[in-house]
Design a protein around this motif. Structure first.
Motif, mmCIF file in Angstrom:
data_model
loop_
_atom_site.group_PDB
_atom_site.id
_atom_site.type_symbol
_atom_site.label_atom_id
_atom_site.label_comp_id
_atom_site.label_asym_id
_atom_site.label_seq_id
_atom_site.Cartn_x
_atom_site.Cartn_y
_atom_site.Cartn_z
ATOM 1 N N VAL A 55 11.934 -2.647 2.670
ATOM 2 C CA VAL A 55 11.836 -1.457 1.822
ATOM 3 C C VAL A 55 10.468 -1.457 1.156
ATOM 4 C CG1 VAL A 55 12.876 -0.127 -0.049
ATOM 5 C CG2 VAL A 55 14.324 -1.596 1.367
ATOM 6 N N ARG A 56 9.739 -0.353 1.305
ATOM 7 C CA ARG A 56 8.403 -0.246 0.705
ATOM 8 C C ARG A 56 8.171 1.179 0.205
ATOM 9 N NH1 ARG A 56 8.831 -4.833 1.675
ATOM 10 N NH2 ARG A 56 7.331 -6.357 2.504
ATOM 11 N N TRP A 57 7.382 1.277 -0.877
ATOM 12 C CA TRP A 57 6.838 2.560 -1.293
ATOM 13 C C TRP A 57 5.563 2.788 -0.499
ATOM 14 C CZ3 TRP A 57 8.837 6.493 -3.898
ATOM 15 C CH2 TRP A 57 9.974 6.256 -4.688
ATOM 16 N N MET A 58 5.419 3.999 0.051
ATOM 17 C CA MET A 58 4.316 4.301 0.952
ATOM 18 C C MET A 58 3.585 5.561 0.492
ATOM 19 S SD MET A 58 4.916 1.979 3.433
ATOM 20 C CE MET A 58 4.048 2.599 4.877
ATOM 21 N N ARG A 59 2.310 5.611 0.863
ATOM 22 C CA ARG A 59 1.552 6.867 0.784
ATOM 23 C C ARG A 59 1.053 7.152 2.193
ATOM 24 N NH1 ARG A 59 -0.378 9.706 -3.374
ATOM 25 N NH2 ARG A 59 -0.098 7.971 -4.819
ATOM 26 N N GLY A 60 1.753 8.035 2.871
ATOM 27 C CA GLY A 60 1.484 8.211 4.288
ATOM 28 C C GLY A 60 1.938 6.969 5.049
ATOM 29 N N GLU A 61 1.001 6.316 5.730
ATOM 30 C CA GLU A 61 1.298 5.082 6.459
ATOM 31 C C GLU A 61 0.778 3.853 5.731
ATOM 32 O OE1 GLU A 61 3.142 4.816 9.150
ATOM 33 O OE2 GLU A 61 3.507 6.983 9.059
ATOM 34 N N GLN A 62 0.308 4.025 4.498
ATOM 35 C CA GLN A 62 -0.265 2.919 3.742
ATOM 36 C C GLN A 62 0.751 2.364 2.739
ATOM 37 O OE1 GLN A 62 -3.820 3.923 1.630
ATOM 38 N NE2 GLN A 62 -4.193 1.836 0.904
ATOM 39 N N GLU A 63 1.021 1.071 2.831
ATOM 40 C CA GLU A 63 1.935 0.430 1.890
ATOM 41 C C GLU A 63 1.305 0.347 0.505
ATOM 42 O OE1 GLU A 63 3.516 -3.308 3.101
ATOM 43 O OE2 GLU A 63 3.628 -2.743 5.220
ATOM 44 N N GLN A 64 2.135 0.525 -0.506
ATOM 45 C CA GLN A 64 1.686 0.394 -1.888
ATOM 46 C C GLN A 64 1.891 -1.052 -2.350
ATOM 47 O OE1 GLN A 64 0.196 3.365 -3.465
ATOM 48 N NE2 GLN A 64 0.275 3.546 -1.227
ATOM 49 N N VAL A 65 0.786 -1.716 -2.639
ATOM 50 C CA VAL A 65 0.849 -3.156 -2.925
ATOM 51 C C VAL A 65 1.609 -3.462 -4.208
ATOM 52 C CG1 VAL A 65 -1.254 -3.659 -1.649
ATOM 53 C CG2 VAL A 65 -1.410 -3.009 -4.061
ATOM 54 N N GLY A 66 1.775 -2.473 -5.063
ATOM 55 C CA GLY A 66 2.485 -2.717 -6.315
ATOM 56 C C GLY A 66 3.999 -2.654 -6.206
ATOM 57 N N SER A 75 6.361 8.090 -0.884
ATOM 58 C CA SER A 75 7.668 8.102 -0.232
ATOM 59 C C SER A 75 8.190 6.684 -0.132
ATOM 60 C CB SER A 75 7.592 8.728 1.166
ATOM 61 O OG SER A 75 6.729 7.965 2.005
ATOM 62 N N CYS A 76 9.496 6.561 -0.023
ATOM 63 C CA CYS A 76 10.137 5.258 0.166
ATOM 64 C C CYS A 76 10.568 5.152 1.623
ATOM 65 C CB CYS A 76 11.356 5.123 -0.756
ATOM 66 S SG CYS A 76 12.266 3.575 -0.526
ATOM 67 N N ARG A 77 10.182 4.055 2.274
ATOM 68 C CA ARG A 77 10.537 3.841 3.684
ATOM 69 C C ARG A 77 11.451 2.628 3.790
ATOM 70 N NH1 ARG A 77 6.241 4.050 8.526
ATOM 71 N NH2 ARG A 77 6.639 6.261 8.128
ATOM 72 N N VAL A 78 12.507 2.786 4.573
ATOM 73 C CA VAL A 78 13.503 1.727 4.759
ATOM 74 C C VAL A 78 13.597 1.410 6.249
ATOM 75 C CG1 VAL A 78 15.900 1.034 4.403
ATOM 76 C CG2 VAL A 78 14.783 2.563 2.760
ATOM 77 N N LYS A 79 13.493 0.126 6.570
ATOM 78 C CA LYS A 79 13.673 -0.344 7.941
ATOM 79 C C LYS A 79 14.844 -1.321 7.975
ATOM 80 C CE LYS A 79 8.791 0.031 9.235
ATOM 81 N NZ LYS A 79 7.623 -0.679 9.840
ATOM 82 N N HIS A 80 15.721 -1.133 8.967
ATOM 83 C CA HIS A 80 16.884 -2.023 9.120
ATOM 84 C C HIS A 80 17.286 -2.036 10.578
ATOM 85 C CE1 HIS A 80 21.166 -3.331 8.596
ATOM 86 N NE2 HIS A 80 20.580 -4.129 7.733
ATOM 87 N N SER A 81 17.872 -3.153 11.003
ATOM 88 C CA SER A 81 18.235 -3.292 12.416
ATOM 89 C C SER A 81 19.218 -2.221 12.869
ATOM 90 C CB SER A 81 18.817 -4.679 12.671
ATOM 91 O OG SER A 81 19.974 -4.896 11.865
ATOM 92 N N SER A 82 20.080 -1.739 11.971
ATOM 93 C CA SER A 82 21.077 -0.730 12.340
ATOM 94 C C SER A 82 20.452 0.640 12.602
ATOM 95 C CB SER A 82 22.116 -0.606 11.226
ATOM 96 O OG SER A 82 21.519 -0.126 10.033
ATOM 97 N N LEU A 83 19.207 0.870 12.151
ATOM 98 C CA LEU A 83 18.567 2.169 12.314
ATOM 99 C C LEU A 83 17.902 2.323 13.675
ATOM 100 C CD1 LEU A 83 16.961 2.446 8.765
ATOM 101 C CD2 LEU A 83 19.055 3.540 9.583
ATOM 102 N N ARG A 84 17.807 1.236 14.435
ATOM 103 C CA ARG A 84 17.240 1.267 15.791
ATOM 104 C C ARG A 84 15.850 1.917 15.827
ATOM 105 N NH1 ARG A 84 21.129 -1.456 15.806
ATOM 106 N NH2 ARG A 84 22.884 -1.472 17.281
ATOM 107 N N GLY A 85 15.023 1.563 14.855
ATOM 108 C CA GLY A 85 13.659 2.068 14.837
ATOM 109 C C GLY A 85 13.468 3.409 14.167
#
Length: 301
Positions: free
Chosen positions: A155-166, A197-207
């Motif tokens: 789970v990360r906060w993103m700006r476009g495709e850039q991760e927010q380090v904070g 935006s908040c992006r979530v990746k998980h194995s159940s989402l299949r990409g």
């Protein structure tokens, strides 16, 4: 996952030399302890952390006395008493140790195969909210992710495709149903929250990552709302067009009736028939729009 296997092995005289030469007790003399023969038990506890790692603890017990243990590192039997080897020869002990090694490898493989057949995954649910303002002019953005299984999640906060380090993460917390919950927070200046935006990746989402833009609107929700708005606008346009057409029909129908039926035909019936025809056409087109809207909504979903 914890598996407990209790094996009862009828080892006799393994750890009690000389017991078989004991003289029989005279009649009338009762020794309850001697009436119950000691049993030798082996206790195995295997812990499976994942599909490839297993830790096994083993121990041997003569009654209430521990006599053996299993060294999981070198995979050998440890004899805890001077007499724990009993009357076995070195070759017999070597064969017994090889048998236990073969059994433990086979046991771990069978368990992992069984578990893999029943593994299940649950998709996470995600939403965003604001937390207490950390300082003046700043916002605390909170991304909630819940209901997912297995445990690993990104789970990360993103700006476009850039991760927010904070981005900061809470501990993974269990839900009552065995699924997991996580929060990802970001301290950001109020004027810089737009576009995050908040992006979530998980194995159940299949990409297919979950992406929720700040403001609580996901891409899926936006598409659904746009589809509904466009459909309603089209229905309004169609309704206005048919009302205008029916109005023109009512204006023309008396003149058409006078010319076509000079003998005094009923113009009221002609008008009624015209309205019914317009209404039937309007309903038919609206039903077609609704069917197309349902089909489009299912494809988006």
């Amino acid at each position: 996952m914890l598996f407990l296997l209790l094996l009862l092995l009828p080892f006799r005289e393994l750890c009690c030399p000389g017991e078989s030469t004991a003289a029989p007790q005279p009649l009338g003399s009762h020794h309850p302890a001697a009436e119950e023969p000691l049993s030798f038990r082996m206790l195995q506890i295997s812990s499976f952390a994942n599909h490839s790692w297993v830790n096994t603890q083993g121990s041997g017990w003569l009654g209430e006395l521990q006599t053996h243990s299993w060294d999981n590192i070198v995979r050998t039997i440890r004899f805890l008493r001077p007499w724990s080897k009993g009357d076995f020869s070195k070759q017999e002990l070597k064969n017994l140790q090889a048998l236990l090694q073969l059994y433990l490898r086979g046991f771990a493989k069978e368990v992992q195969t069984f578990v893999n057949q029943f593994q299940f995954e649950l998709k996470p649910e995600a939403w965003v909210s604001s937390g207490p303002n950390p300082r003046p002019g700043h916002l605390l953005l909170v991304c909630h992710v819940s209901g997912f299984y297995p445990k690993p999640v990104w789970v990360r906060w993103m700006r476009g495709e850039q991760e927010q380090v904070g981005t900061q993460h809470s501990d993974l917390l269990p839900n009552a149903d065995g699924t997991w919950y996580l929060r990802a927070t970001l301290d950001v200046a109020a004027g810089e929250a737009a576009g995050l935006s908040c992006r979530v990746k998980h194995s159940s989402l299949r990409g297919h990552d979950i992406i929720i833009h700040w403001g609580g609107y996901s891409i899926l929700l936006i598409l659904i709302c746009l589809t509904i708005v466009v459909t309603l606008v089209m229905l309004v346009v169609v309704d206005s067009s048919f009302k205008k057409q029916c109005s023109n029909w009512n204006f023309i129908s008396p003149h058409v009736s006078s010319a076509a039926f000079p003998m005094g035909a009923n113009t009221q019936d002609t008008r009624s028939s015209g309205r019914q025809l317009c209404l039937a056409q309007e309903l038919w087109i609206i039903n077609r729009f609704l069917k197309k809207w349902k089909t489009s909504l299912k494809q988006i979903w």
